[in-house]
Design a protein around this motif. Structure first.
Motif, PDB file in Angstrom:
ATOM      1  N   CYS A  11       0.819  -1.211   0.000  1.00  0.00           N
ATOM      2  CA  CYS A  11       0.000   0.000   0.000  1.00  0.00           C
ATOM      3  C   CYS A  11       0.853   1.262   0.000  1.00  0.00           C
ATOM      4  CB  CYS A  11      -0.937   0.019   1.203  1.00  0.00           C
ATOM      5  SG  CYS A  11      -2.344  -1.060   0.985  1.00  0.00           S
ATOM      6  N   ALA A  12       2.072   1.175   0.532  1.00  0.00           N
ATOM      7  CA  ALA A  12       2.970   2.329   0.571  1.00  0.00           C
ATOM      8  C   ALA A  12       3.891   2.377  -0.647  1.00  0.00           C
ATOM      9  CB  ALA A  12       3.802   2.297   1.852  1.00  0.00           C
ATOM     10  N   ASP A  13       3.795   1.384  -1.518  1.00  0.00           N
ATOM     11  CA  ASP A  13       4.622   1.327  -2.719  1.00  0.00           C
ATOM     12  C   ASP A  13       4.110   2.345  -3.721  1.00  0.00           C
ATOM     13  OD1 ASP A  13       6.221   0.649  -4.837  1.00  0.00           O
ATOM     14  OD2 ASP A  13       5.387  -1.357  -5.114  1.00  0.00           O
ATOM     15  N   ARG A  14       4.992   3.192  -4.227  1.00  0.00           N
ATOM     16  CA  ARG A  14       4.584   4.246  -5.155  1.00  0.00           C
ATOM     17  C   ARG A  14       4.872   3.867  -6.617  1.00  0.00           C
ATOM     18  NH1 ARG A  14       5.834   6.746  -0.409  1.00  0.00           N
ATOM     19  NH2 ARG A  14       4.516   8.501   0.170  1.00  0.00           N
ATOM     20  N   SER A  15       4.844   2.593  -6.922  1.00  0.00           N
ATOM     21  CA  SER A  15       5.124   2.155  -8.288  1.00  0.00           C
ATOM     22  C   SER A  15       3.823   1.910  -9.050  1.00  0.00           C
ATOM     23  CB  SER A  15       5.973   0.884  -8.272  1.00  0.00           C
ATOM     24  OG  SER A  15       5.255  -0.164  -7.670  1.00  0.00           O
ATOM     25  N   ARG A  16       3.960   1.787 -10.363  1.00  0.00           N
ATOM     26  CA  ARG A  16       2.798   1.497 -11.212  1.00  0.00           C
ATOM     27  C   ARG A  16       2.461   0.017 -11.103  1.00  0.00           C
ATOM     28  NH1 ARG A  16       2.157   2.490 -17.669  1.00  0.00           N
ATOM     29  NH2 ARG A  16      -0.077   2.245 -17.727  1.00  0.00           N
ATOM     30  N   SER A  17       1.180  -0.284 -11.084  1.00  0.00           N
ATOM     31  CA  SER A  17       0.742  -1.668 -10.917  1.00  0.00           C
ATOM     32  C   SER A  17      -0.469  -1.948 -11.798  1.00  0.00           C
ATOM     33  CB  SER A  17       0.363  -1.906  -9.453  1.00  0.00           C
ATOM     34  OG  SER A  17      -0.235  -3.172  -9.306  1.00  0.00           O
ATOM     35  N   PHE A  18      -0.569  -3.200 -12.208  1.00  0.00           N
ATOM     36  CA  PHE A  18      -1.748  -3.672 -12.931  1.00  0.00           C
ATOM     37  C   PHE A  18      -2.516  -4.672 -12.073  1.00  0.00           C
ATOM     38  CE2 PHE A  18       1.049  -2.066 -16.165  1.00  0.00           C
ATOM     39  CZ  PHE A  18       0.212  -1.488 -17.100  1.00  0.00           C
ATOM     40  N   ASP A  19      -2.042  -4.904 -10.849  1.00  0.00           N
ATOM     41  CA  ASP A  19      -2.690  -5.839  -9.931  1.00  0.00           C
ATOM     42  C   ASP A  19      -4.027  -5.286  -9.458  1.00  0.00           C
ATOM     43  OD1 ASP A  19      -0.476  -7.450 -10.127  1.00  0.00           O
ATOM     44  OD2 ASP A  19       0.420  -6.729  -8.262  1.00  0.00           O
ATOM     45  N   SER A  20      -5.037  -6.129  -9.433  1.00  0.00           N
ATOM     46  CA  SER A  20      -6.346  -5.710  -8.955  1.00  0.00           C
ATOM     47  C   SER A  20      -7.180  -6.933  -8.618  1.00  0.00           C
ATOM     48  CB  SER A  20      -7.080  -4.888 -10.017  1.00  0.00           C
ATOM     49  OG  SER A  20      -8.368  -4.535  -9.566  1.00  0.00           O
ATOM     50  N   TRP A  21      -8.035  -6.789  -7.620  1.00  0.00           N
ATOM     51  CA  TRP A  21      -8.981  -7.861  -7.322  1.00  0.00           C
ATOM     52  C   TRP A  21     -10.191  -7.766  -8.235  1.00  0.00           C
ATOM     53  CZ3 TRP A  21      -8.087  -3.782  -3.958  1.00  0.00           C
ATOM     54  CH2 TRP A  21      -9.142  -2.908  -3.765  1.00  0.00           C
ATOM     55  N   ASN A  22     -10.325  -6.653  -8.950  1.00  0.00           N
ATOM     56  CA  ASN A  22     -11.424  -6.449  -9.881  1.00  0.00           C
ATOM     57  C   ASN A  22     -10.894  -6.708 -11.294  1.00  0.00           C
ATOM     58  OD1 ASN A  22     -13.478  -5.571 -11.497  1.00  0.00           O
ATOM     59  ND2 ASN A  22     -13.617  -3.528 -10.619  1.00  0.00           N
ATOM     60  N   VAL A  30      -5.138  -0.546 -17.834  1.00  0.00           N
ATOM     61  CA  VAL A  30      -4.211   0.561 -18.092  1.00  0.00           C
ATOM     62  C   VAL A  30      -3.211   0.794 -16.966  1.00  0.00           C
ATOM     63  CG1 VAL A  30      -5.848   1.736 -19.591  1.00  0.00           C
ATOM     64  CG2 VAL A  30      -5.780   2.325 -17.172  1.00  0.00           C
ATOM     65  N   GLY A  31      -3.384   0.125 -15.846  1.00  0.00           N
ATOM     66  CA  GLY A  31      -2.476   0.304 -14.724  1.00  0.00           C
ATOM     67  C   GLY A  31      -2.854   1.514 -13.888  1.00  0.00           C
ATOM     68  N   ALA A  32      -2.206   1.637 -12.765  1.00  0.00           N
ATOM     69  CA  ALA A  32      -2.454   2.765 -11.870  1.00  0.00           C
ATOM     70  C   ALA A  32      -1.237   2.953 -10.981  1.00  0.00           C
ATOM     71  CB  ALA A  32      -3.695   2.504 -11.016  1.00  0.00           C
ATOM     72  N   TRP A  33      -1.049   4.175 -10.536  1.00  0.00           N
ATOM     73  CA  TRP A  33       0.005   4.476  -9.575  1.00  0.00           C
ATOM     74  C   TRP A  33      -0.582   4.424  -8.189  1.00  0.00           C
ATOM     75  CZ3 TRP A  33       4.978   4.909 -11.013  1.00  0.00           C
ATOM     76  CH2 TRP A  33       5.228   5.109 -12.369  1.00  0.00           C
ATOM     77  N   GLN A  34       0.050   3.673  -7.322  1.00  0.00           N
ATOM     78  CA  GLN A  34      -0.376   3.625  -5.920  1.00  0.00           C
ATOM     79  C   GLN A  34       0.092   4.910  -5.243  1.00  0.00           C
ATOM     80  OE1 GLN A  34      -2.160   1.356  -4.262  1.00  0.00           O
ATOM     81  NE2 GLN A  34      -1.988   2.463  -2.356  1.00  0.00           N
TER      82      GLN A  34
END
Length: 72
Positions: A11-22, A30-34
């Motif tokens: 949750c504190a990682d500020r990297s881009r991720s494509f991981d999602s439970w949805n 498209v990914g998102a930045w945490q």
């Protein structure tokens, strides 16, 4: 049985991720930045905006959308 959502140190990682439970959501496509919530709210205030209202939405008991209204 509902799938579990685990909140951990990522949750504190500020990297881009494509991981999602949805699996049908925007993040998977498209990914998102945490961004930690405190960083988001502090940036809002630093931009001269005053938060007025907050709302969360989602299904399965875990919100997956945060919206807020801020005024100058």
């Amino acid at each position: 049985m509902h799938p579990s959502v685990v909140v951990d140190e990522r949750c504190a990682d500020r990297s881009r991720s494509f991981d999602s439970w949805n699996t049908g959501g925007v993040r998977v496509r498209v990914g998102a930045w945490q961004v930690p919530l405190a960083d988001l709210l502090n940036a809002t205030v630093a931009a001269g905006l005053r938060p007025v209202r907050f709302v969360e939405a989602g299904s399965g008991g875990v919100p997956d959308l945060l919206g807020f209204l801020a005024v100058r």
